[in-house]
Design an enzyme around this catalytic site. Structure first.
Site, short mmCIF file in Angstrom:
data_model
loop_
_atom_site.label_atom_id
_atom_site.label_comp_id
_atom_site.label_asym_id
_atom_site.label_seq_id
_atom_site.Cartn_x
_atom_site.Cartn_y
_atom_site.Cartn_z
N TRP A 173 44.58 54.66 77.17
CA TRP A 173 44.33 55.77 76.26
C TRP A 173 43.03 55.63 75.48
O TRP A 173 42.52 56.61 74.94
CB TRP A 173 45.49 55.92 75.26
CG TRP A 173 45.90 54.65 74.57
CD1 TRP A 173 46.94 53.84 74.90
CD2 TRP A 173 45.28 54.03 73.43
NE1 TRP A 173 47.02 52.76 74.05
CE2 TRP A 173 46.01 52.85 73.14
CE3 TRP A 173 44.18 54.35 72.63
CZ2 TRP A 173 45.68 52.00 72.09
CZ3 TRP A 173 43.84 53.51 71.59
CH2 TRP A 173 44.58 52.35 71.32
N ASN A 174 42.45 54.43 75.42
CA ASN A 174 41.30 54.25 74.53
C ASN A 174 40.00 54.81 75.12
O ASN A 174 39.11 55.22 74.39
CB ASN A 174 41.13 52.78 74.11
CG ASN A 174 41.04 51.83 75.28
OD1 ASN A 174 41.39 52.16 76.41
ND2 ASN A 174 40.57 50.62 75.02
N GLU B 295 42.52 44.89 84.43
CA GLU B 295 41.69 44.56 83.27
C GLU B 295 42.60 44.61 82.06
O GLU B 295 43.19 45.65 81.75
CB GLU B 295 40.54 45.54 83.08
CG GLU B 295 39.66 45.16 81.91
CD GLU B 295 38.84 46.30 81.34
OE1 GLU B 295 38.68 46.35 80.10
OE2 GLU B 295 38.38 47.15 82.11
N GLY C 212 44.83 47.86 80.73
CA GLY C 212 45.85 47.90 79.70
C GLY C 212 46.12 46.53 79.13
O GLY C 212 45.27 45.64 79.20
N SER C 213 47.30 46.33 78.61
CA SER C 213 47.62 45.08 77.93
C SER C 213 47.92 43.97 78.93
O SER C 213 48.32 44.23 80.08
CB SER C 213 48.82 45.27 77.01
OG SER C 213 50.01 45.42 77.77
N CYS D 287 39.10 46.90 74.41
CA CYS D 287 39.56 45.58 74.90
C CYS D 287 38.53 44.49 74.63
O CYS D 287 38.90 43.33 74.44
CB CYS D 287 39.85 45.66 76.39
SG CYS D 287 41.26 46.70 76.81
N GLU E 269 45.71 39.93 69.55
CA GLU E 269 44.82 41.08 69.66
C GLU E 269 45.19 42.10 68.58
O GLU E 269 46.34 42.53 68.48
CB GLU E 269 44.94 41.71 71.05
CG GLU E 269 43.89 42.75 71.35
CD GLU E 269 43.92 43.23 72.79
OE1 GLU E 269 42.89 43.72 73.27
OE2 GLU E 269 44.97 43.11 73.45
N LYS F 135 48.21 57.75 87.04
CA LYS F 135 49.10 58.00 85.91
C LYS F 135 48.33 57.69 84.64
O LYS F 135 48.08 56.54 84.31
CB LYS F 135 50.37 57.14 85.94
CG LYS F 135 51.38 57.62 84.86
CD LYS F 135 52.45 56.60 84.54
CE LYS F 135 52.00 55.60 83.50
NZ LYS F 135 51.75 56.21 82.17
N PRO F 136 47.89 58.71 83.90
CA PRO F 136 47.20 58.45 82.63
C PRO F 136 48.17 57.88 81.61
O PRO F 136 49.39 58.00 81.75
CB PRO F 136 46.73 59.85 82.19
CG PRO F 136 46.97 60.77 83.35
CD PRO F 136 48.05 60.14 84.17
#
Length: 467
Positions: A132-133, A230, A208-209, A264, A365, A156-157
């Site tokens: 989302w960022n 990533e 993502g995470s 990130c 984080e 898939k957003p």
């Protein structure tokens, strides 16, 4: 509920983090298997097209995306909160792909070794799970090489920015010869899990995470599916006493709070040589932090938007409060809108000093507009130890010193995919370079020739005269 996003009666309740207002209700995808079978059926004809023809189709799609950029930037601000200027900059970089296409095309050409020809073979169905960022740029970074390589793609957003993701996919898909070459799925992690676990999916590419990345690896393991992941970061910035103090202080703030700190590769640990620590803190607080104003991203006076959700705001607040309770000191906090409506998620630009191991602000984080300052002895050895040993992550990093030899030595010893010397690496990375996460920041990598090659497999064809 993820990042404060509610799914109710089969719809994502898509809300504006600046106002708390409902933007739209987005239907959750329920026909995952059908999408995958349609993609599978479209694969042979798409992968059989010459590379040049696939490239031409993608270039047409990028023209459509450029045409949609103005409206898309505003939608991005509404969905995830970033200032309009940052949204416009993201889209400008997203559509500026001429050199990118040249390198991608070169990557996919056959290579001759005497009687052997190495060609690139497409994988099949590729699932992209985008964040989302950077809800436009990250889709394109992964979709272009996947599609150019001859794969068919389902995106898939993030459920936090579903409409932005949909518009990006729709723009690119308009040029496709079949509607099933590039498709869209909407929903939360349960939809993502269905996509990842499906037997007819050959690759998963995600930004993502790290926690999500590990789940994907576990799900992909039984079929040995290829993955490009990533993941998170806790990037260190090392400021030696030989640094240009003003530039280092400016950059420490700028690249800790950019995109409201939701990057990130944000600077999340600033190590400053103790001999210049007080002067550095003074410069950060008096000169650079006050240049940031928090507010609704649609107002051009604001250069820091809200955090993406109330969930994220509470997370950042918890990190700061924990640090203060354990001995850190808040040197500066900006204002937030006094008339912020209920349901908004603003957080002040915050400068915290004497941050140390054992504090959540140091160990985890944070993903917020916080500059976390830590003094160190100034020695090369301690700098490397702090950068490497005090974090599980290894995405980006920065070294500031006018001693080029020192900076190069330290950069070479840091466990990170990107190291900037007297700069923020992301802003100066050449398009030919891969984007890599070391340690728990990545598995596989994307971008540049090395990254593009991840989306296909090499095949060697050996031809002799038959004797």
């Amino acid at each position: 509920m993820v990042q404060g996003v509610t799914i109710e009666d089969g719809f994502i309740l898509n809300k504006n983090p600046a106002t708390g207002e409902l933007i739209s209700k987005v239907p959750v995808t329920t026909n995952v298997d059908e999408l995958i079978q349609q993609a599978k059926a479209a694969f042979p004809s798409w992968s059989d097209l010459p590379v040049k023809d696939r490239m031409d189709v993608l270039k047409q799609g990028m023209v459509q995306l450029q045409n949609d950029s103005e409206e898309l930037a505003k939608l991005m601000v509404q969905e995830m909160g970033k200032p309009l200027l940052e949204a416009q900059e993201e889209l400008a970089a997203t559509v500026d792909k001429d050199e990118y296409f040249e390198i991608l095309n070169d990557t996919l050409q056959p290579i001759q070794h005497n009687t052997c020809t190495v060609v690139r073979q497409a994988l099949g169905v590729v699932v992209i799970l985008s964040p989302w960022n950077f809800p436009a740029g990250e889709i394109i970074l992964l979709a272009l090489p996947a599609l150019a390589s001859g794969n068919v793609v389902i995106v898939k957003p993030s459920e936090v920015a579903p409409e932005t993701g949909a518009r990006v996919v729709q723009a690119l898909a308009q040029a496709m010869p079949s509607p099933h070459i590039l498709q869209l799925a909407q929903g939360d992690g349960s939809v993502g899990a269905q996509l990842v676990q499906h037997d007819d999916v050959q690759m998963v590419a995600m930004t993502g995470s790290s926690a999500t990345g590990k789940k994907i690896l576990s799900a992909a393991a039984p079929k040995l599916k290829r993955c490009i992941l990533e993941m998170g970061g806790k990037d260190p910035m090392i400021v030696f006493d030989t640094a240009d103090l003003e530039k280092a202080a400016h950059d420490a703030v700028a690249y800790s709070v950019s995109n409201t700190g939701q990057v990130c590769c944000s600077i999340e640990r600033v190590y400053v040589a103790e001999s210049i620590y007080d002067d550095f803190c003074q410069a950060v607080v008096s000169k650079y932090a006050p240049s940031y104003k928090v507010g609704n991203g649609m107002d051009p006076e604001n250069n820091i938007g809200p955090l993406v959700s109330e969930f994220q705001r509470k997370h950042v607040e918890e990190h700061v409060q924990d640090a203060v309770a354990k001995g850190a000191k808040i040197l500066y906090q900006s204002a937030i809108p006094s008339d912020a409506p209920e349901g908004s998620s603003y957080f002040p630009v915050t400068i915290v000093s004497n941050v140390k191991k054992g504090m959540k602000l140091y160990d985890e984080e944070t993903f917020g507009p916080v500059v976390a300052l830590t003094p160190f002895s100034g020695s090369e050895e301690e700098a490397v130890k702090l950068a490497n040993d005090d974090s599980l992550y290894g995405l980006g990093s920065a070294v500031y010193s006018t001693d080029a030899s020192l900076a190069q030595r330290v950069a070479g010893k840091i466990d990170a995919g990107q190291v900037g010397i007297n700069c923020y690496a992301l802003n100066h990375l050449d398009v030919a370079c891969p984007w890599v996460g070391h340690k728990e920041s990545g598995f596989g990598y994307h971008s540049g020739r090395q990254g593009f090659e991840q989306f296909s497999l090499p095949k060697t064809i050996v031809m002799t005269d038959g004797k």
